[in-house]
Scaffold this active site. Structure first.
Site, PDB file in Angstrom:
ATOM      1  N   ARG A  57       0.921  -1.046  -0.120  1.00 53.67           N
ATOM      2  CA  ARG A  57       0.016   0.151   0.158  1.00 53.67           C
ATOM      3  C   ARG A  57       0.989   1.256  -0.021  1.00 53.67           C
ATOM      4  O   ARG A  57       0.318   2.255  -0.285  1.00 53.67           O
ATOM      5  CB  ARG A  57      -1.162   0.042   1.203  1.00 53.67           C
ATOM      6  CG  ARG A  57      -1.738   1.251   1.231  1.00 53.67           C
ATOM      7  CD  ARG A  57      -3.023   0.931   2.066  1.00 53.67           C
ATOM      8  NE  ARG A  57      -2.991   0.252   3.269  1.00 53.67           N
ATOM      9  CZ  ARG A  57      -2.479   0.766   4.280  1.00 53.67           C
ATOM     10  NH1 ARG A  57      -1.747   1.757   4.398  1.00 53.67           N
ATOM     11  NH2 ARG A  57      -2.578  -0.241   5.379  1.00 53.67           N
ATOM     12  N   TYR A 108     -14.692  19.259 -15.206  1.00 53.96           N
ATOM     13  CA  TYR A 108     -15.049  17.855 -15.161  1.00 53.96           C
ATOM     14  C   TYR A 108     -15.959  17.806 -14.099  1.00 53.96           C
ATOM     15  O   TYR A 108     -15.861  18.234 -12.986  1.00 53.96           O
ATOM     16  CB  TYR A 108     -13.889  16.913 -14.790  1.00 53.96           C
ATOM     17  CG  TYR A 108     -14.196  15.550 -14.502  1.00 53.96           C
ATOM     18  CD1 TYR A 108     -14.506  14.855 -15.746  1.00 53.96           C
ATOM     19  CD2 TYR A 108     -14.110  14.979 -13.415  1.00 53.96           C
ATOM     20  CE1 TYR A 108     -14.827  13.543 -15.708  1.00 53.96           C
ATOM     21  CE2 TYR A 108     -14.538  13.645 -13.326  1.00 53.96           C
ATOM     22  CZ  TYR A 108     -14.852  12.946 -14.427  1.00 53.96           C
ATOM     23  OH  TYR A 108     -15.228  11.858 -14.213  1.00 53.96           O
ATOM     24  N   ASP A 179      -5.571  20.142 -13.698  1.00 52.37           N
ATOM     25  CA  ASP A 179      -6.062  18.944 -14.456  1.00 52.37           C
ATOM     26  C   ASP A 179      -5.755  18.857 -16.016  1.00 52.37           C
ATOM     27  O   ASP A 179      -6.088  19.472 -16.441  1.00 52.37           O
ATOM     28  CB  ASP A 179      -7.543  18.511 -14.503  1.00 52.37           C
ATOM     29  CG  ASP A 179      -7.984  17.204 -14.755  1.00 52.37           C
ATOM     30  OD1 ASP A 179      -7.285  16.850 -15.792  1.00 52.37           O
ATOM     31  OD2 ASP A 179      -9.129  16.780 -14.311  1.00 52.37           O
ATOM     32  N   LYS A 204      -7.516   8.122 -19.276  1.00 46.91           N
ATOM     33  CA  LYS A 204      -7.757   8.748 -20.627  1.00 46.91           C
ATOM     34  C   LYS A 204      -6.816   8.380 -21.699  1.00 46.91           C
ATOM     35  O   LYS A 204      -6.379   7.487 -22.056  1.00 46.91           O
ATOM     36  CB  LYS A 204      -8.184   9.974 -20.500  1.00 46.91           C
ATOM     37  CG  LYS A 204      -9.507  10.406 -19.391  1.00 46.91           C
ATOM     38  CD  LYS A 204     -10.619   9.700 -19.756  1.00 46.91           C
ATOM     39  CE  LYS A 204     -11.775   9.608 -18.484  1.00 46.91           C
ATOM     40  NZ  LYS A 204     -11.992  11.029 -17.853  1.00 46.91           N
TER      41      LYS A 204
HETATM   42  C1  LIG Z   1     -12.305  11.390 -16.401  1.00 48.59           C
HETATM   43  C2  LIG Z   1     -11.662  12.553 -15.950  1.00 48.59           C
HETATM   44  C3  LIG Z   1     -11.625  12.796 -14.440  1.00 48.59           C
HETATM   45  C4  LIG Z   1     -11.905  11.567 -13.446  1.00 48.59           C
HETATM   46  O1  LIG Z   1     -11.025  10.577 -13.839  1.00 48.59           O
HETATM   47  P1  LIG Z   1     -11.606   9.022 -13.296  1.00 48.59           P
HETATM   48  O2  LIG Z   1     -10.292   8.264 -13.795  1.00 48.59           O
HETATM   49  O3  LIG Z   1     -12.874   8.718 -14.182  1.00 48.59           O
HETATM   50  O4  LIG Z   1     -11.760   8.834 -11.940  1.00 48.59           O
HETATM   51  C5  LIG Z   1     -10.967  14.009 -13.955  1.00 48.59           C
HETATM   52  N1  LIG Z   1     -10.671  15.063 -14.718  1.00 48.59           N
HETATM   53  C6  LIG Z   1     -10.927  14.773 -16.081  1.00 48.59           C
HETATM   54  C7  LIG Z   1     -10.676  16.020 -17.002  1.00 48.59           C
HETATM   55  C8  LIG Z   1     -11.420  13.894 -16.629  1.00 48.59           C
HETATM   56  O5  LIG Z   1     -11.791  13.637 -17.924  1.00 48.59           O
END
Ligand SMILES: *Cc1c(COP(=O)(O)O)cnc(C)c1O
Length: 371
Positions: A57, A108, A179, A204
């Protein structure tokens, strides 16, 4: 064969390498004769005592392989976590109780929902501000603890002047969180622009194949950056939203091809944006000119736009983005998506298929609006 001299050094060759090379060359084992070429997939909950690793962990060699690769790409150090939202939660843990967070009203959905819920619960004070309005941002930053930025923004695809906001925030002692999921470190490196924490939904583009849910946080290598990294690593260790080694290994495999995937997807997106601008059923195209996310608005109602998404045969009608396959979704199908997002806005994540096939499928689906 043991003991034979081998023709290349056992440590990875030193930088500087171009990003496309770093993606391929980093996060690998030393070049020991007979050793595997890729990173090991380490499936263990614990490690023999008195070694560098103690309990899984806290750390794992598979994590480090991914982190070394992503960290070098972002120009800092990375921490892998279980999802993009786990990265969001970790970054938010840096806000002191009752602290002030500045964020965009449209971002988001998971991030916005979490910020609103935490504000409603009294855990923090939320100041919503248009991130493209620097004067408004400057006012909102006064007395704040943390500012949240996306660029391009989801799903309106607006571009934020990250360097200016980071400079402003730094001068006021406000921690900047960016982000970077949409741009990827190949198109934008927010740490270089002064950001304190960069986060990714590695689900993504980084993974790129829509088969993994994973997140990551990146920090600078200077002393303040390392202090932040320690707090984030501590959060990961004690709150336990850790990445699975299998997911991390898959993401590492995916990231090896990020440069070629993104180049192709971006070329497709550029061409599709141009053609969509001339389509009679499209009233607006939003494309920032880099990466492969775009959004269109269509003639007619939200229900009509929904039918376009359903009429595609090649484009995948699904939420999420950044996969090799092209994806389409009307964002206002979710009640939580704010009213600033037009009813007919379709978000397109352009993949790496043949652009003519993508165009034919999308144009045919759009043409149903005129029938
Ligand atoms: C999908 C996404 C998230 C969240 O990510 P997860 O892997 O689904 O938890 C955060 N920020 C953006 C811009 C996203 O496209």
């Amino acid at each position: 064969m043991t003991g034979m001299p081998h023709p290349y050094p056992s440590t990875p060759a030193p930088p500087p390498y171009a990003a496309a090379t770093r993606l391929v060359a980093l996060g690998r084992e030393p070049r020991t004769p007979g050793a595997q070429v890729g990173a090991p997939l380490v499936l263990t909950s614990t490690f023999h005592a008195n070694g560098a690793d103690v309990y899984a962990r806290e750390d794992n060699p598979t994590w480090r392989a991914f982190e070394d690769t992503l960290g070098a790409l972002e120009g800092g150090e990375a921490l892998v976590v279980s999802s993009g939202m786990a990265a969001v939660t970790a970054a938010l843990s840096l806000v002191p109780p009752g602290g002030v967070v500045v964020a965009a009203p449209v971002a988001y959905m998971g991030t916005t929902s979490l910020l609103r819920e935490q504000a409603d619960a009294g855990r923090l004070t939320l100041r919503l501000v248009d991130p493209t309005d620097l004067d408004a941002v400057a006012t909102a930053l006064s007395g704040a603890d943390q500012v949240w930025l996306e660029s391009p923004t989801n799903p309106l695809l607006e571009v934020v002047d990250l360097a200016s906001v980071c400079r402003l925030a730094a001068s006021l002692g406000v921690v900047t969180v960016v982000d970077n999921t949409f741009a990827t470190p190949l198109r934008q490196r927010p740490l270089d622009l002064g950001a304190d924490v960069v986060l990714h939904s590695a689900t993504k583009y980084l993974s790129g194949h829509s088969d993994v849910v994973l997140g990551a946080l990146c920090t600078r290598t200077d002393a303040p950056g390392q202090a932040l990294r320690e707090r984030l690593a501590h959060h990961r260790h004690l709150l336990g939203a850790i990445a699975g080694p299998v997911e991390t290994w898959l993401a590492l495999r995916g990231i090896r091809t990020l440069a070629v995937r993104l180049d192709r997807a971006e070329a497709n997106a550029t061409e599709l944006a141009r053609r969509l601008a001339g389509h009679p059923q499209v009233t607006r195209v939003r494309y920032p000119g880099f990466s492969a996310m775009l959004a269109i608005e269509t003639r007619g109602s939200g229900a009509d736009a929904e039918r376009v998404a359903e009429a595609t045969r090649l484009w995948v009608h699904a939420t999420s983005l950044g996969g090799v396959e092209s994806q389409i979704e009307r964002r206002r199908r979710y009640a939580t998506e704010p009213e600033e997002v037009p009813e007919t806005l379709l978000r397109l994540s352009v993949g790496i298929e043949d652009v003519e096939d993508l165009w034919r499928d999308l144009a045919a689906a759009l043409d149903t609006l005129g029938q």
